[in-house]
Design a protein around this motif. Structure first.
Motif, PDB file in Angstrom:
ATOM      1  N   LEU A 138       0.888  -1.160   0.086  1.00 30.10           N
ATOM      2  CA  LEU A 138      -0.033  -0.028  -0.051  1.00 30.10           C
ATOM      3  C   LEU A 138       0.941   1.273  -0.075  1.00 30.10           C
ATOM      4  CD1 LEU A 138      -2.795   1.118  -0.201  1.00 30.10           C
ATOM      5  CD2 LEU A 138      -2.902   0.931   2.218  1.00 30.10           C
ATOM      6  N   LEU A 139       1.915   1.163   0.652  1.00 30.71           N
ATOM      7  CA  LEU A 139       2.929   2.402   0.936  1.00 30.71           C
ATOM      8  C   LEU A 139       3.701   2.467  -0.665  1.00 30.71           C
ATOM      9  CD1 LEU A 139       4.296   4.880   2.127  1.00 30.71           C
ATOM     10  CD2 LEU A 139       6.071   3.244   2.811  1.00 30.71           C
ATOM     11  N   ALA A 140       3.703   1.460  -1.382  1.00 31.29           N
ATOM     12  CA  ALA A 140       4.367   1.405  -2.549  1.00 31.29           C
ATOM     13  C   ALA A 140       3.480   2.088  -3.685  1.00 31.29           C
ATOM     14  CB  ALA A 140       4.888   0.226  -3.217  1.00 31.29           C
ATOM     15  N   ASP A 141       2.109   1.587  -3.453  1.00 31.81           N
ATOM     16  CA  ASP A 141       1.036   2.343  -4.090  1.00 31.81           C
ATOM     17  C   ASP A 141       0.883   3.794  -4.030  1.00 31.81           C
ATOM     18  OD1 ASP A 141       0.542  -0.278  -5.270  1.00 31.81           O
ATOM     19  OD2 ASP A 141      -1.136  -0.586  -4.002  1.00 31.81           O
ATOM     20  N   LYS A 142       1.345   4.113  -2.746  1.00 40.93           N
ATOM     21  CA  LYS A 142       1.072   5.611  -2.590  1.00 40.93           C
ATOM     22  C   LYS A 142       2.249   6.479  -3.092  1.00 40.93           C
ATOM     23  CE  LYS A 142      -2.122   5.208   1.671  1.00 40.93           C
ATOM     24  NZ  LYS A 142      -2.251   5.765   2.907  1.00 40.93           N
TER      25      LYS A 142
END
Length: 92
Positions: free
Chosen positions: A48-52
């Motif tokens: 999810l952090l990578a997506d953000k």
């Protein structure tokens, strides 16, 4: 431990218990560090952090380092858990 001439032998149970203790301590430390990173970015996992980051919500070198750390912790926590399962099987 038993001495055999100049060699010291250690029974398997002692080795397994020692390894288990080390793995547990390392696992606890990694889980704490990972949880701090999750809270810092309010995410449940590195994906999810990578997506953000990809969406431009987060930017900067610190975030990229933290993302690398998250991925490292997630991968190695799984490895340690697998080692712990293997050790538990050896106890049986």
């Amino acid at each position: 431990m038993k001495g055999t001439g100049n060699l010291i032998t250690v029974d398997d149970k002692t080795i397994v218990n020692s390894m288990e203790k080390v793995f547990k301590e390392e696992l606890e430390d990694m889980e704490k560090d990972l949880e701090l990173l999750y809270k810092k970015y309010d995410v449940p996992n590195s994906r999810l952090l990578a997506d953000k980051v990809s969406a431009g919500i987060y930017m900067g070198e610190e975030i990229l380092r933290d993302l690398e750390d998250m991925e490292y912790f997630e991968e190695n926590i799984e490895k340690l858990r697998a080692y712990m399962r293997d050790l538990n099987m050896k106890k049986i």
